[in-house]
Scaffold this active site. Structure first.
Site, PDB file in Angstrom:
ATOM      1  N   SER A  98       5.493  -6.898   3.578  1.00  0.00           N
ATOM      2  CA  SER A  98       5.879  -7.174   4.779  1.00  0.00           C
ATOM      3  C   SER A  98       6.877  -8.443   4.566  1.00  0.00           C
ATOM      4  O   SER A  98       6.682  -9.461   3.860  1.00  0.00           O
ATOM      5  CB  SER A  98       4.952  -7.274   5.735  1.00  0.00           C
ATOM      6  OG  SER A  98       4.066  -8.253   5.289  1.00  0.00           O
ATOM      7  N   CYS A 111       9.532   1.664   3.528  1.00  0.00           N
ATOM      8  CA  CYS A 111      10.409   0.940   3.887  1.00  0.00           C
ATOM      9  C   CYS A 111      11.791   1.218   4.051  1.00  0.00           C
ATOM     10  O   CYS A 111      12.769   0.685   4.476  1.00  0.00           O
ATOM     11  CB  CYS A 111      10.457  -0.090   2.712  1.00  0.00           C
ATOM     12  SG  CYS A 111      11.252   0.630   1.252  1.00  0.00           S
ATOM     13  N   GLU A 169      -4.963  -3.682  -1.656  1.00  0.00           N
ATOM     14  CA  GLU A 169      -6.300  -3.412  -1.735  1.00  0.00           C
ATOM     15  C   GLU A 169      -6.703  -2.034  -1.134  1.00  0.00           C
ATOM     16  O   GLU A 169      -7.953  -1.886  -1.000  1.00  0.00           O
ATOM     17  CB  GLU A 169      -7.070  -4.722  -1.340  1.00  0.00           C
ATOM     18  CG  GLU A 169      -7.049  -5.221   0.155  1.00  0.00           C
ATOM     19  CD  GLU A 169      -5.420  -6.001   0.427  1.00  0.00           C
ATOM     20  OE1 GLU A 169      -4.572  -5.813  -0.705  1.00  0.00           O
ATOM     21  OE2 GLU A 169      -5.570  -7.171   1.071  1.00  0.00           O
ATOM     22  N   ARG A 170      -5.736  -1.685  -0.463  1.00  0.00           N
ATOM     23  CA  ARG A 170      -6.000  -0.445   0.465  1.00  0.00           C
ATOM     24  C   ARG A 170      -6.113   0.766  -0.295  1.00  0.00           C
ATOM     25  O   ARG A 170      -6.995   1.636   0.071  1.00  0.00           O
ATOM     26  CB  ARG A 170      -4.792  -0.125   1.654  1.00  0.00           C
ATOM     27  CG  ARG A 170      -4.985  -1.490   2.542  1.00  0.00           C
ATOM     28  CD  ARG A 170      -3.886  -0.876   3.757  1.00  0.00           C
ATOM     29  NE  ARG A 170      -3.491  -1.904   4.613  1.00  0.00           N
ATOM     30  CZ  ARG A 170      -4.041  -2.296   5.540  1.00  0.00           C
ATOM     31  NH1 ARG A 170      -5.170  -1.595   5.816  1.00  0.00           N
ATOM     32  NH2 ARG A 170      -3.686  -3.291   6.553  1.00  0.00           N
ATOM     33  N   GLU A 187       9.704  -4.131  12.920  1.00  0.00           N
ATOM     34  CA  GLU A 187       9.228  -2.832  12.016  1.00  0.00           C
ATOM     35  C   GLU A 187       8.048  -2.530  12.738  1.00  0.00           C
ATOM     36  O   GLU A 187       6.870  -3.161  12.856  1.00  0.00           O
ATOM     37  CB  GLU A 187       9.167  -3.413  10.757  1.00  0.00           C
ATOM     38  CG  GLU A 187       8.826  -2.215   9.817  1.00  0.00           C
ATOM     39  CD  GLU A 187       8.641  -2.661   8.458  1.00  0.00           C
ATOM     40  OE1 GLU A 187       7.978  -3.885   7.897  1.00  0.00           O
ATOM     41  OE2 GLU A 187       9.110  -2.249   7.474  1.00  0.00           O
ATOM     42  N   PHE A 245       0.801  -1.209   0.013  1.00  0.00           N
ATOM     43  CA  PHE A 245       0.136  -0.004   0.029  1.00  0.00           C
ATOM     44  C   PHE A 245       0.958   1.263   0.113  1.00  0.00           C
ATOM     45  O   PHE A 245       0.468   2.455  -0.428  1.00  0.00           O
ATOM     46  CB  PHE A 245      -0.917  -0.011   1.250  1.00  0.00           C
ATOM     47  CG  PHE A 245      -0.462   0.550   2.470  1.00  0.00           C
ATOM     48  CD1 PHE A 245      -0.246   1.830   2.835  1.00  0.00           C
ATOM     49  CD2 PHE A 245       0.311  -0.371   3.487  1.00  0.00           C
ATOM     50  CE1 PHE A 245       0.716   2.277   3.841  1.00  0.00           C
ATOM     51  CE2 PHE A 245       1.008   0.035   4.487  1.00  0.00           C
ATOM     52  CZ  PHE A 245       1.183   1.424   4.760  1.00  0.00           C
ATOM     53  N   LYS A 260      -1.396  -7.086  -9.006  1.00  0.00           N
ATOM     54  CA  LYS A 260      -2.247  -7.395  -8.139  1.00  0.00           C
ATOM     55  C   LYS A 260      -1.690  -6.393  -6.976  1.00  0.00           C
ATOM     56  O   LYS A 260      -0.958  -6.295  -6.157  1.00  0.00           O
ATOM     57  CB  LYS A 260      -2.228  -8.804  -7.443  1.00  0.00           C
ATOM     58  CG  LYS A 260      -3.332  -9.035  -6.548  1.00  0.00           C
ATOM     59  CD  LYS A 260      -3.882  -8.296  -5.632  1.00  0.00           C
ATOM     60  CE  LYS A 260      -2.968  -8.360  -4.212  1.00  0.00           C
ATOM     61  NZ  LYS A 260      -3.391  -7.319  -3.328  1.00  0.00           N
TER      62      LYS A 260
HETATM   63  P1  NAD Z   1       1.676  -6.696   3.372  1.00  0.00           P
HETATM   64  O1  NAD Z   1       2.704  -7.614   3.343  1.00  0.00           O
HETATM   65  O2  NAD Z   1       0.490  -6.790   4.055  1.00  0.00           O
HETATM   66  O3  NAD Z   1       0.941  -6.816   1.639  1.00  0.00           O
HETATM   67  C1  NAD Z   1       1.625  -6.478   0.528  1.00  0.00           C
HETATM   68  C2  NAD Z   1       0.800  -7.203  -0.729  1.00  0.00           C
HETATM   69  O4  NAD Z   1       0.791  -8.672  -0.146  1.00  0.00           O
HETATM   70  C3  NAD Z   1      -0.423  -6.789  -0.929  1.00  0.00           C
HETATM   71  O5  NAD Z   1      -0.909  -6.481  -2.218  1.00  0.00           O
HETATM   72  C4  NAD Z   1      -1.380  -7.844  -0.163  1.00  0.00           C
HETATM   73  O6  NAD Z   1      -2.777  -7.715  -0.728  1.00  0.00           O
HETATM   74  C5  NAD Z   1      -0.587  -9.024  -0.379  1.00  0.00           C
HETATM   75  N1  NAD Z   1      -1.067  -9.893   0.830  1.00  0.00           N
HETATM   76  C6  NAD Z   1      -1.124  -9.655   2.250  1.00  0.00           C
HETATM   77  N2  NAD Z   1      -1.226 -10.757   2.856  1.00  0.00           N
HETATM   78  C7  NAD Z   1      -1.276 -11.408   1.980  1.00  0.00           C
HETATM   79  C8  NAD Z   1      -1.384 -13.333   2.369  1.00  0.00           C
HETATM   80  N3  NAD Z   1      -1.485 -13.737   3.514  1.00  0.00           N
HETATM   81  N4  NAD Z   1      -1.329 -13.707   1.081  1.00  0.00           N
HETATM   82  C9  NAD Z   1      -0.933 -13.346   0.091  1.00  0.00           C
HETATM   83  N5  NAD Z   1      -0.843 -12.085  -0.288  1.00  0.00           N
HETATM   84  C10 NAD Z   1      -0.924 -11.212   0.629  1.00  0.00           C
HETATM   85  O7  NAD Z   1       2.484  -5.288   3.064  1.00  0.00           O
HETATM   86  P2  NAD Z   1       1.716  -3.707   3.228  1.00  0.00           P
HETATM   87  O8  NAD Z   1       1.195  -3.438   4.812  1.00  0.00           O
HETATM   88  O9  NAD Z   1       0.996  -3.200   2.159  1.00  0.00           O
HETATM   89  O10 NAD Z   1       3.006  -2.864   3.008  1.00  0.00           O
HETATM   90  C11 NAD Z   1       3.997  -2.463   3.928  1.00  0.00           C
HETATM   91  C12 NAD Z   1       5.185  -3.259   4.085  1.00  0.00           C
HETATM   92  O11 NAD Z   1       5.693  -3.490   2.935  1.00  0.00           O
HETATM   93  C13 NAD Z   1       6.166  -2.937   5.122  1.00  0.00           C
HETATM   94  O12 NAD Z   1       6.518  -4.156   5.805  1.00  0.00           O
HETATM   95  C14 NAD Z   1       7.277  -2.383   4.366  1.00  0.00           C
HETATM   96  O13 NAD Z   1       8.619  -2.349   4.839  1.00  0.00           O
HETATM   97  C15 NAD Z   1       7.270  -3.215   3.441  1.00  0.00           C
HETATM   98  N6  NAD Z   1       7.950  -2.609   1.827  1.00  0.00           N
HETATM   99  C16 NAD Z   1       9.001  -3.071   1.679  1.00  0.00           C
HETATM  100  C17 NAD Z   1       9.779  -2.264   0.561  1.00  0.00           C
HETATM  101  C18 NAD Z   1      11.171  -2.895   0.022  1.00  0.00           C
HETATM  102  O14 NAD Z   1      11.422  -2.230  -0.856  1.00  0.00           O
HETATM  103  N7  NAD Z   1      11.860  -3.514   0.976  1.00  0.00           N
HETATM  104  C19 NAD Z   1       9.164  -1.500  -0.200  1.00  0.00           C
HETATM  105  C20 NAD Z   1       7.909  -0.726   0.320  1.00  0.00           C
HETATM  106  C21 NAD Z   1       7.102  -1.439   1.440  1.00  0.00           C
END
Ligand code: NAD
Length: 500
Positions: free
Chosen positions: A227, A282, A177-178, A384, A150, A174
């Site tokens: 994450s 991140c 969804e937020r 984090e 998101f 994909k």
């Molecule tokens: P998230 O892991 O909750 O979601 C990321 C994606 O995964 C979304 O599209 C979500 O729909 C999908 N998803 C969530 N749960 C799932 C599951 N159980 N099975 C399959 N798909 C699933 O992350 P977020 O809250 O959207 O984003 C924040 C996180 O992203 C933080 O941890 C941040 O550090 C990380 N981030 C990392 C970088 C990097 O380059 N390392 C860059 C930006 C964000």
């Protein structure tokens, strides 16, 4: 009636009539502003059908023509910047200027990817053996997928899509969804720029949609950002199904503050990188590591003063430093961490809980929070938080500070602030982290270098953007050729060919 955000499939907007839906909030007000469809397995498979049908013709389009589509897209996004940044800000909660930065950093990778004709060139060796020439070519993989977080709803989809499309693949996104609206607008602009239908598709959804992408044999590669637990799950599932995968996860970025650093510059850098975008980056700095108690005392005083001046309010207001968090659950999660820090004995210098923004009382706000005397065994140091919480974890000397950053589970970004070139050079060589800043708090590499964290911040061999992106989205074919004169015979050979 609540607006429904459509999928974008095969060149058209698609609004499902039934099935599951999720809420999309306006975090500044705490209200539901739209609903997003959560695609079923069958719906995702139909998106892949369209992408698969469109891909061969796109792959056969010469790279320069593909690049021209990206250049037209760049122009269209610039023309629509205000509308896109407003939409992004209204669903994410980051300020308008920060939303423009999100889009701009994505466009920089589109600019880079427009160099595809050069970046896709193979290698050639003449006379590798007598009369034998050897050359390699980079060919697209087919249909590839990206699953994105998101917190950068424009930048990260564009980091993935630019190189993937320029290399001749069809792309299924994909998004989170937020905040799913901006990716759909980007898809419309790609179409307007001349991208054929079916090459850039957006399918909204949750685990069901993601699992379909991870297991469908037609998806050749999966790019993920989010994450760490989900990154690990996506990496292991995608690779177990024979796909390429690059999955980037969470972070806990340290800033080492040497005693010779200019503490006003340091405080400015920490305030911007720790609290900008409500800490939902991140590459945010979430741990300040002053070296020596004298540095720590002076830094804590400067930060406490500046934190008190931060302005928090609706994302589209002009005079705010940062806006709301993305969701109420995010506010609750961060508040829980603040309580854990207090319970563990850290010193709370500023408490952001319970912030009420006049006229926007239901918004997902959290004030800036600052802890001192945080130790490496505390959860607020180890995990984090992903919110406007900065912790000061003091180090006795440089070696201890270096070890803290190097030993942490995450290894995304790190920074050192100093006027000592020797210390900076030693730090950049020895620290066990993927992206390093010297007097730069958020060292996100420029588009033509690569972006990627180490340790549990990244899973897979290749980084995002830069040369690695074209390696990830292509496979190398190597041709060995010889043109003997007609009628000349060598006879059958029963030994392994060698070059002579
Ligand atoms: P998230 O892991 O909750 O979601 C990321 C994606 O995964 C979304 O599209 C979500 O729909 C999908 N998803 C969530 N749960 C799932 C599951 N159980 N099975 C399959 N798909 C699933 O992350 P977020 O809250 O959207 O984003 C924040 C996180 O992203 C933080 O941890 C941040 O550090 C990380 N981030 C990392 C970088 C990097 O380059 N390392 C860059 C930006 C964000």
């Amino acid at each position: 009636m609540t607006r429904i955000i459509p999928h974008f499939v095969g060149g058209s907007l698609l609004t499902p009539k039934d099935g599951r839906f999720g809420d999309v909030f306006d975090p500044s007000e705490g209200t539901v502003q739209a609903r997003v469809p959560l695609a079923s397995e069958g719906e995702v498979r139909r998106v892949i059908d369209d992408a698969e049908a469109a891909q061969p013709a796109w792959a056969a389009t010469n790279p320069q023509k593909r690049a021209r589509v990206l250049l037209r897209f760049l122009d269209l996004v610039q023309k629509n910047m205000t509308e896109l940044a407003t939409l992004l800000s209204s669903e994410h909660g980051k300020t308008f200027d920060d939303a423009k930065g999100d889009i701009q950093r994505g466009l920089e990778v589109i600019e880079f990817a427009a160099g595809a004709p050069h970046l896709l060139k193979g290698e050639y060796s003449t006379e590798a053996g007598t009369g034998i020439d050897v050359y390699s070519m980079r060919q697209p993989l087919g249909v590839v997928a990206a699953i994105t977080p998101f917190n950068f709803p424009a930048m990260i989809p564009l980091w993935k899509a630019g190189p993937a499309i320029a290399a001749g693949n069809a792309f299924v996104l994909k998004p989170s969804e937020r905040d799913p609206s901006v990716p759909v607008r980007l898809a419309e602009l790609f179409l307007e720029a001349g991208l054929p239908a079916g090459i850039f598709n957006v399918v909204h959804g949750d685990k069901e949609a993601v699992d379909t992408l991870l297991t469908d044999p037609r998806i050749q590669a999966v790019g993920f950002v989010g994450s760490t637990p989900i990154a690990e799950y996506i990496y292991s599932t995608a690779t177990a199904h024979g796909k390429r995968a690059q999955c980037f996860g969470g972070a806990k970025n340290h800033m080492i503050v040497m005693p010779d650093a200019d503490l006003d510059q340091v405080a400015d850098a920490l305030i911007g990188s720790g609290y900008g975008s409500a800490g939902e980056r991140c590459m945010a700095i979430s741990v300040a590591v002053p070296v020596g108690d004298e540095t720590a005392e002076a830094l804590a005083a400067k930060l406490t003063e500046r934190v008190g001046q931060l302005r928090v309010g609706p994302s589209l207001a002009e005079d705010v430093d940062y806006g709301p968090l993305v969701a109420r659950s995010a506010v609750e999660r961060v508040e829980d961490y603040i309580q854990q820090g207090i319970d563990a004995g850290a010193t709370l210098l500023a408490d952001g809980r319970g912030l009420a923004v006049a006229g926007h009382e239901e918004g997902f706000y959290l004030g800036p929070t600052l802890f001192d005397h945080v130790t490496t065994d505390m959860s607020i140091y180890r995990e984090e938080i992903f919110g406007p919480v900065l912790v000061i974890a003091r180090a006795a000397d440089y070696e201890e500070a270096l070890a803290m950053a190097s030993d942490h589970e995450f290894g995304n970004g790190v920074a050192i602030f100093t006027r000592d070139g020797d210390a900076a050079r030693d730090f950049t060589a020895r620290v066990n982290v993927g992206m390093v800043g010297v007097n730069v708090p958020i060292p996100v590499p420029i588009a033509y270098f690569t972006f990627g964290g180490w340790k549990r911040s990244g899973f897979g061999d290749l980084n995002q953007h830069g040369a690695d992106a074209f390696r990830f989205y292509t496979k190398t074919k190597t041709v060995t050729s010889r043109w003997p004169a007609h009628g000349v015979r060598d006879g059958a050979s029963f030994v392994i060919p060698t070059m002579h």
